[in-house]
Design an enzyme around this catalytic site. Structure first.
Site, PDB file in Angstrom:
ATOM      1  CG  ASN A  43      -4.196  37.349  36.279  1.00 24.87           C
ATOM      2  OD1 ASN A  43      -4.371  37.693  35.108  1.00 24.87           O
ATOM      3  ND2 ASN A  43      -3.269  37.894  37.035  1.00 24.87           N
ATOM      4  NE  ARG A 369      -2.834  36.310  23.641  1.00 28.45           N
ATOM      5  CZ  ARG A 369      -3.708  35.320  23.799  1.00 28.45           C
ATOM      6  NH1 ARG A 369      -4.927  35.453  23.321  1.00 28.45           N
ATOM      7  NH2 ARG A 369      -3.358  34.203  24.416  1.00 28.45           N
ATOM      8  NE  ARG A 399      -5.630  28.012  26.337  1.00 22.40           N
ATOM      9  CZ  ARG A 399      -5.715  26.691  26.117  1.00 22.40           C
ATOM     10  NH1 ARG A 399      -6.885  26.134  25.941  1.00 22.40           N
ATOM     11  NH2 ARG A 399      -4.617  25.961  26.049  1.00 22.40           N
ATOM     12  CG  HIS A 429       3.858  32.783  21.251  1.00 24.40           C
ATOM     13  ND1 HIS A 429       4.898  33.153  22.075  1.00 24.40           N
ATOM     14  CD2 HIS A 429       2.759  33.401  21.741  1.00 24.40           C
ATOM     15  CE1 HIS A 429       4.441  33.951  23.021  1.00 24.40           C
ATOM     16  NE2 HIS A 429       3.146  34.115  22.852  1.00 24.40           N
ATOM     17  CE1 TYR A 462      -0.325  43.513  28.997  1.00 23.74           C
ATOM     18  CE2 TYR A 462       0.299  41.949  27.297  1.00 23.74           C
ATOM     19  CZ  TYR A 462      -0.614  42.408  28.228  1.00 23.74           C
ATOM     20  OH  TYR A 462      -1.808  41.761  28.381  1.00 23.74           O
ATOM     21  NE  ARG A 558       3.972  38.217  34.107  1.00 19.22           N
ATOM     22  CZ  ARG A 558       3.681  37.945  32.840  1.00 19.22           C
ATOM     23  NH1 ARG A 558       4.225  38.624  31.875  1.00 19.22           N
ATOM     24  NH2 ARG A 558       2.846  36.965  32.545  1.00 19.22           N
TER      25      ARG A 558
END
Length: 700
Positions: A43, A369, A399, A429, A462, A558
């Site tokens: 991260n 993605r 990205r 997105h 996820y 989150r």
């Protein structure tokens, strides 16, 4: 009037600290703790590439305008450095004082070269000369010439050399290719898994790369380069070509962070800084091995299952049996899937069946993605290859996935799919797939709408929501959406779905304002929301206003939360929690009480300016009462968690929520696992009790 506002970057660092806190928990399995440590390092890598890189560009351009929290770019960079140094100290204390000793007790031991016996050093020498040395490329440093290029986020050894004949000295670099791996196994009696780090192995054998010279000193370093380089879309004739230029530019971009080990000579550190063109503010001194993100591979060592969480198999949804054709199931009812508790398989099967089904005429999909070996890509390729109309918007501006998406787009194009490289000036997105099928002479549209990517790998890691529907209004909106993003028409006239950047923020602000007005009229008013990040100043201002009016607001955020909690004047009715657990909380769910006629949405968008103003996103109403009740239950469940939940304080820091004295412990993710297992078993039982007769074939 200036509103209370937490700095975005510092809020993100507090989120990463919450992740690190999971690694510090002695009650979690050891390799899970190591995994959380590696996640925090990964991260931070991206944070420096993108967020710090962007701030440095602003500073160098002379920008002094403060952000909504009142900090200029320079002040943010300084505050980030102070906070990151504290975090790095926590990371390496956790590694050296806790995790490595505990791993050694379990038979996983990191060795130093000096600790090895002669037989073991001989073993490593043989390995080095056969499998490592041939892959290394030493780079000379010419004091009067251009410095050699140092790859970003890659370990590199610097060394000082002395010529044995002339006694002159020079410096050289040896980049360590990632293909070498990080851990090199060594046989140690009584240790199940002993290893040395690749940088230690190479440092021990550097002399073989420089015959006639003596290695005086060595040091490992790692440079992070600015990844905040945008494609110049306005002038782009070939977007794919422009994106390749962006990828190339990142490799030689400015240094935003230079990691140096503490035991390194001043001379060598100075040479490295000069080569990397790093100022004092970019240098971080590290007490331990660099690049902790690579320690993630240790979390998956075979033979150590007892040090990990028990495997979880996503359960089948009771609304669609594994043997039932997906289109038949969707035709009967809307289907809501809660991943990873419920399997992503119905979404994959929908595309597999679409590729095979002769009645399917068209498939349209957005890909942001995807998985490395994607079944979704394979299905789209098969569908295009046999002549179905396949249209795919592949977002090249995702990205750090740009290179993979370029390759996937080319594969699809070769198969005959029509490819669109995103939308000019915006990132796409949205998570949407539409399949058009001929049924009884008419065309019917089947739509998948979700909160997560079309990625079967992350669908197991996820938490996300999927909605499968063939409602005509949703199919019509899906057609309008694809017409807009492929044909340059406007995102208007939608019946149900709410798109960004045109309509989502106004709709959200209107819904929040409606709740505020109902509260002022003395009616019950309530907002529940689950998002990854909350940053948009207008949305935050609207929430403050609603809180002052008496709306009860509960937010599950989150990551970034720029709203200041605890303010008695503005935020007295706002509660913010953050769940950090085994699965990455990724779903976005919004609830507005609306006088008892509740409105519920799932969305691809967070409540951030970039999502609401600069991306193509979708907010999807869920209208069936059965599914609305289920979504509300999911939202409410998170606020019962007293094991993995954190309360966000007014200064942006966090405190762990613990059970009341004598109260029951409750962990939301475990609850969802238990519920998914029970529901799947009930569905199996119901199907087993249902008799299905064999019928004679219909007469032609």
């Amino acid at each position: 009037m200036k509103l209370p506002y937490v700095n975005r970057e510092l809020s993100w660092l507090e989120f990463n600290q919450r992740v690190l806190s999971e690694g510090q928990r002695a009650d979690l399995p050891l390799l899970e703790r190591l995994k959380f440590l590696a996640i925090t390092a990964s991260n931070l890598d991206e944070f420096f590439q993108v967020r710090v890189g962007g701030l440095m560009l602003m500073r160098r351009s002379g920008r002094t305008r403060p952000d909504p929290s009142g900090l200029t770019p320079l002040q943010q960079i300084q505050a980030i450095r102070r906070r990151v140094q504290r975090m790095i100290s926590d990371q390496y204390q956790l590694l050296s004082e806790d995790l490595l000793p505990a791993l050694e007790k379990e038979g996983i031991r990191m060795m130093r070269i000096a600790q090895l016996e002669p037989a073991q050093t001989d073993q490593l020498a043989t390995y080095f000369h056969a499998s490592v040395g041939p892959l290394l490329t030493p780079l000379a440093i010419d004091p009067g010439g251009d410095p050699p290029h140092v790859p970003g986020l890659q370990l590199t050894l610097a060394c000082k050399l002395r010529d044995e004949d002339s006694d002159s000295t020079r410096h050289a670099l040896v980049p360590l290719p990632e293909s070498l791996g990080r851990r090199i196994a060594v046989d140690v009696p009584g240790v199940d898994n002993a290893f040395v780090l690749i940088e230690d192995l190479v440092a021990a054998h550097l002399g073989s790369l420089f015959p006639g010279e003596k290695v005086v000193s060595t040091g490992c370093f790692r440079v992070t380069r600015n990844g905040d380089i945008a494609v110049q879309e306005e002038d782009a004739i070939d977007l794919a070509g422009e994106m390749e230029d962006v990828l190339a530019a990142r490799k030689i971009a400015d240094t935003v962070r230079l990691e140096l080990p503490v035991p390194i000579s001043r001379d060598l550190a100075g040479v490295i800084r000069e080569v990397c063109q790093a100022g004092p503010g970019e240098v971080y001194r590290i007490h331990g091995p660099l690049g902790l993100a690579s320690f993630m591979e240790m979390a998956f060592l075979s033979g150590f299952d007892h040090l990990r969480d028990r495997d979880w198999s996503p359960q089948p949804s009771p609304d669609i049996s594994p043997a039932e054709p997906v289109f038949d199931a969707i035709a009967q009812r809307d289907i809501l899937l809660h991943h990873p508790y419920e399997s992503f398989e119905p979404v994959l099967r929908m595309l597999d069946e679409a590729a095979r089904d002769p009645d399917v005429l068209s498939v349209k999909q957005v890909l942001y993605r995807t998985a490395k070996n994607s079944r979704i890509i394979d299905a789209l390729i098969r569908a295009a290859a046999i002549g179905k109309q396949v249209t795919v918007l592949v977002e090249l501006k995702a990205r750090f996935d740009e290179a993979r998406n370029l390759d996937r787009a080319e594969e699809l194009q070769r198969a005959g799919a029509h490819i669109v490289y995103g939308v000019k000036g915006l990132k796409t997105h949205a998570k949407i797939c539409m399949i058009v099928r001929r049924e009884a002479g008419i065309l019917r549209r089947y739509v998948h709408l979700g909160t997560g990517n079309y990625n079967e790998s992350t669908a197991r890691l996820y938490t996300d929501i999927s909605l499968l529907t063939c409602r005509p209004e949703y199919g019509s909106d899906a057609s309008l959406f694809f017409n807009a993003v492929t044909g340059r028409s406007k995102l208007l006239r939608f019946q149900r779905i709410v798109p960004a950047p045109t309509a989502m923020k106004p709709r959200l602000l209107s819904l929040i304002a409606d709740e505020a007005e109902r509260a002022r009229q003395g009616e019950p008013a309530r907002i529940l929301a689950k998002v990854n990040s909350l940053q948009d100043p207008q949305v935050i201002a609207a929430l403050y206003d609603a809180s002052r009016a008496g709306v009860q607001i509960k937010l599950n955020v989150r990551g970034i939360c720029c709203l200041k909690t605890g303010n008695s004047k503005r935020a007295r009715n706002i509660e913010v929690v953050s769940i950090i657990d085994r699965y990455l909380e990724h779903s976005r769910i919004f609830y507005f009480h609306q006088g008892g006629d509740a409105q519920m949405f799932i969305s691809s968008a967070d409540w951030m300016g970039r999502n609401l103003d600069r991306r193509v996103e979708l907010m999807v109403p869920v209208e069936e009462n059965r599914l609305k009740s289920r979504l509300l239950k999911i939202l409410e469940t998170f606020f019962r968690d007293n094991q993995q939940a954190w309360r966000i304080r007014s200064d942006g820091t966090s405190e762990r929520i613990t059970p009341d004295k004598g109260g029951k412990i409750f962990r939301a993710q475990e609850y969802f696992q238990r519920r998914a297992r029970r529901t799947a078993k009930a569905g199996e039982h119901e199907r087993a009790m249902r008799f299905e007769p064999h019928l004679p074939p219909e007469e032609s």
